[in-house]
Enzyme design. Sequence first.
Site, PDB file in Angstrom:
ATOM      1  N   ASP A 204       5.728 -30.235  49.879  1.00 10.66           N
ATOM      2  CA  ASP A 204       5.075 -31.536  50.026  1.00 10.66           C
ATOM      3  C   ASP A 204       4.761 -32.061  48.623  1.00 10.66           C
ATOM      4  O   ASP A 204       3.923 -31.500  47.913  1.00 10.66           O
ATOM      5  CB  ASP A 204       3.796 -31.364  50.847  1.00 10.66           C
ATOM      6  CG  ASP A 204       3.100 -32.679  51.154  1.00 10.66           C
ATOM      7  OD1 ASP A 204       3.335 -33.669  50.440  1.00 10.66           O
ATOM      8  OD2 ASP A 204       2.307 -32.714  52.120  1.00 10.66           O
ATOM      9  N   HIS A 205       5.433 -33.165  48.240  1.00 14.30           N
ATOM     10  CA  HIS A 205       5.285 -33.679  46.871  1.00 14.30           C
ATOM     11  C   HIS A 205       3.896 -34.243  46.609  1.00 14.30           C
ATOM     12  O   HIS A 205       3.533 -34.486  45.451  1.00 14.30           O
ATOM     13  CB  HIS A 205       6.339 -34.761  46.600  1.00 14.30           C
ATOM     14  CG  HIS A 205       7.120 -34.513  45.352  1.00 14.30           C
ATOM     15  ND1 HIS A 205       6.535 -34.141  44.173  1.00 14.30           N
ATOM     16  CD2 HIS A 205       8.451 -34.589  45.112  1.00 14.30           C
ATOM     17  CE1 HIS A 205       7.463 -34.000  43.240  1.00 14.30           C
ATOM     18  NE2 HIS A 205       8.642 -34.260  43.788  1.00 14.30           N
ATOM     19  N   ARG A 206       3.080 -34.440  47.638  1.00 16.42           N
ATOM     20  CA  ARG A 206       1.701 -34.887  47.416  1.00 16.42           C
ATOM     21  C   ARG A 206       0.839 -33.758  46.866  1.00 16.42           C
ATOM     22  O   ARG A 206      -0.245 -34.014  46.318  1.00 16.42           O
ATOM     23  CB  ARG A 206       1.097 -35.396  48.726  1.00 16.42           C
ATOM     24  CG  ARG A 206       1.801 -36.593  49.343  1.00 16.42           C
ATOM     25  CD  ARG A 206       1.267 -36.904  50.732  1.00 16.42           C
ATOM     26  NE  ARG A 206       1.477 -35.800  51.661  1.00 16.42           N
ATOM     27  CZ  ARG A 206       1.115 -35.824  52.949  1.00 16.42           C
ATOM     28  NH1 ARG A 206       0.537 -36.908  53.445  1.00 16.42           N
ATOM     29  NH2 ARG A 206       1.333 -34.787  53.728  1.00 16.42           N
TER      30      ARG A 206
END
Length: 405
Positions: free
Chosen positions: A379-381
């Site tokens: 998850d790039h967040r």
Amino acid sequence: WQSDGGPLMGQFLMPSLGADMEAGTLVEWLKQPGDEVHRGDIIAVVETQKGAIEIEIFEDGVIEQQLVAVGQTVPVGTPLARLRGAGEAAAPAPAEAPAEASAAAPVPPPPPPPAAEPEAPVAPVEAAMAPRASPAARQLAAERGLDLAAIRGSGPDGAVVLADVAAAAAPPAAAPAAPKARGLDLAEMRKAIAAALSRSKREIPHYYLAHDVDLAAASAWLERTNAARPPTERLLMGALFLKAVALALTRHKGFNGFYGAEGFSSSEAVHVGTAVSIRGGGLVAPAIHDTDKLDLDAIMAKMRDLVARVRAGSLRSSELSDPTVTVSSLGERGVERMFSIIYPPQVAILGFGRVVQRPWPCDGEIALRPVVTVTLAGDHRVSDGHRGALLLNEIDRLLQEPEAL
């Protein structure tokens, strides 16, 4: 479990068994009011899109009151029961009227005994043989084709009265409906998977990495370990994969936890969700709790147990509600690499492909080595490719030292 404001009183709520679950149907109570319960006890069975799930409690106490009836469908978070703490006194019963008031109240006289219905005149010979019965009872019995001698009378001296004949003529009560069979509704499960993963692809900015791992050391250690064991006690490579992932996550905490309204929350516990396919279609990923603290034999035993219970449609709520990361493998299906979709609210999923023989540089030479491709969807967040690469390399390092797992 949720406190409702009393000193030790709480509420047992309909749990969330996944990001896709909005409501559940109570199909069975396994504990009743007054029963003492302890952490880990199964107290109810709830039907969801994933099948009939056994619901656990996580506190000690006593069931005070059931708030939801069997067959009722309620949203996640609805109180199912009220509980009081162990040792807490039961809620007081309504106060009785004062004794003085009861004494002052006039006592009504007992009702007079019901008058016997007049008997039908019978011939002298019949009177010795025919059952005693009222005229109305005889008439109804004749209309219904009933034998008065076979009917037990409740009137004076055992006489058959109208109510006795009416009861005998009534149709038998319908048999209770058979309880709904437990199991997995694959069509509903497919809807649940579609809803959760559609949400995942809409909301989670995925990135993907793949890394090849030399398994020569792990394969040799596994062969030596299994050589002296009976088949039922042998380890599979999958147990090593799970343990390596769990230990790596203790060092790379940004991949172990949940993303919610307040952002990412890392979990200190490592509960690895293990993807298990279901015969006929469908997939679930129940958790192996505290995977990092288990030895390989314990992990292997839990893997076998989960597979057996998934196939039987018997899972517990905690196994579906709290995986902190998921590991999936299609190696046994012949797939060499897989790129999975994150299951929210988790922030990572790892995949293991088939172990294959590949040319591999070793001590300045090229040799055939057993190799597996490990993939990561992150998850790039929460993380990025740099951190994801560090996680994959840590898994690789741990698999080079299988005896330390």
